[in-house]
Design an enzyme around this catalytic site. Sequence first.
Site, PDB file in Angstrom:
ATOM      1  N   CYS A 330       0.830  -1.199   0.000  1.00 17.24           N
ATOM      2  CA  CYS A 330       0.000   0.000   0.000  1.00 17.24           C
ATOM      3  C   CYS A 330       0.872   1.259   0.000  1.00 17.24           C
ATOM      4  CB  CYS A 330      -0.967  -0.038   1.175  1.00 17.24           C
ATOM      5  SG  CYS A 330      -2.400   1.052   0.969  1.00 17.24           S
ATOM      6  N   HIS A 427      -3.539  -5.618   1.196  1.00 16.60           N
ATOM      7  CA  HIS A 427      -3.071  -5.984   2.532  1.00 16.60           C
ATOM      8  C   HIS A 427      -3.499  -7.411   2.858  1.00 16.60           C
ATOM      9  CE1 HIS A 427      -1.621  -2.134   4.117  1.00 16.60           C
ATOM     10  NE2 HIS A 427      -2.669  -1.537   3.559  1.00 16.60           N
TER      11      HIS A 427
END
Length: 485
Positions: A330, A427
């Site tokens: 991310c 994630h």
Amino acid sequence: MVRAIMIQGTGSNVGKSMLVAGIARAFTRRGLKVAPFKPQNMSNNAAVTEDGGEIGRAQALQARAAKRAAHTDMNPILLKPETDTGAQVIVQGKRAGTMKAGDYRRDKSKLLGAALESFDRLCADADLILIEGAGSPAETNLRKGDIANMGFACAAGVPVILVGDIHRGGVIAQIVGTQAVLDETDLNQIKGFAVNRFKGDITLFDEGRDDISRRTGWPSLGVVPWFKDAWKLPAEDMMDIASTKGGACKVVVPQLERMANFDDLDPLAAEPNVTVEIIPGGRPLPGDADLVLLPGSKSTIGDLAYFRAQGWDIDLHAHVRRGGHVIGLCGGFQMLGNSIDDPLGVDGTPGKVPGLGLLNIDTVMAGEKQVTLRNATALPGGEPVTGYEIHMGRSEGPDCDRPWLSVEGRREGAAAANGQIRGTYLHGVFSSDAFRATYLAELGHKSDLSYEDEVEEVLEALADHLEAHMDLDHLLALAAVPHRK
């Protein structure tokens, strides 16, 4: 009819979240339909719910302990710090804007309605609501407009159990002192106390426990010994992140100032053959790492500047020259590229900054915030992967032509030509056993761990621990039907 009880602490990090998780599993095993609830939380380690929102990771773990799906009503107000003085405000799972601390303090009472609305919905589908407070009710300067502790307990009409942490020392003063500063209205909500994290012969504190009861008039619900496997459960607070000594495979994680969604580290830390080393500011990245993992960030451009200020950019390039591997997740993925452009200032001050130049991609911080659970497969092996996206921005460039994940038919991630360096917006990839085993094999190490099974085993052990050391029958008897005041 639904009953509720609130666990408040004499301070932050006294173990409230863990206690609620263990109590939730214990009462779920007894056949009750349990739901966790925290009116206000502050954490950058958010979980994504099935209804497409964000809640604190502790409430997601507590929902799992209660064997029910996580829902945004379980944590209706979530504050995600972006700077030292401001935070993104999430209301019932959705981003409501950014507020400075002073403004939030003045306006937070307006959010009580949203918290009560979510609480009422949970009450319609549960036998028992376990409510977790935040910080301490003894912070009398924060009592006006409070929605996290006694403000909520009084508004919803729920009894409170006060928990102190003996591991910090001074637990008698913690509990008795809290009683001393609360007003009569708040004191009327407290029905008992418990002492957490005792190490050694528990009978040595019998006199201390009785002294607290004598001074406060509150009954003790137990003195809970230290639960040694607590570290195996997902941590919510960045203060709880710690290096874990394991095997020969060394994963190094630079501790960013605004690190977010660091639950990616939990499955790696659980691996017997993996050592996870968290590197605080002021220390160089070790030269013997197999993998450097750049975690998510709540302020990517700010954390990139912090990364450079530590000299970690120089260390990271040296790591790559030595043949070391890098994964960016991310915000960490965005940092690895050539540039990050934030024309609207969604990440802070508008502007464009150079990235670390390890992936041939460029990022623009624009568009709607993505908050979604995802099913994926790893490329090229096809290992199943589950995870979630929680980010703003898009990244494009030649290295995106080498994706290493397929997310519901869409190519995801980027990789350098030699495969050493990878990045993704997804994630949670390391929670998937098959993918984690394949990746660790690329680093020359073996994995036999079933991570999700281990989390379940720890939750069961935690419930056993609390059944043995807390008077849960008394706690359940103290739980009451909520009544608005």
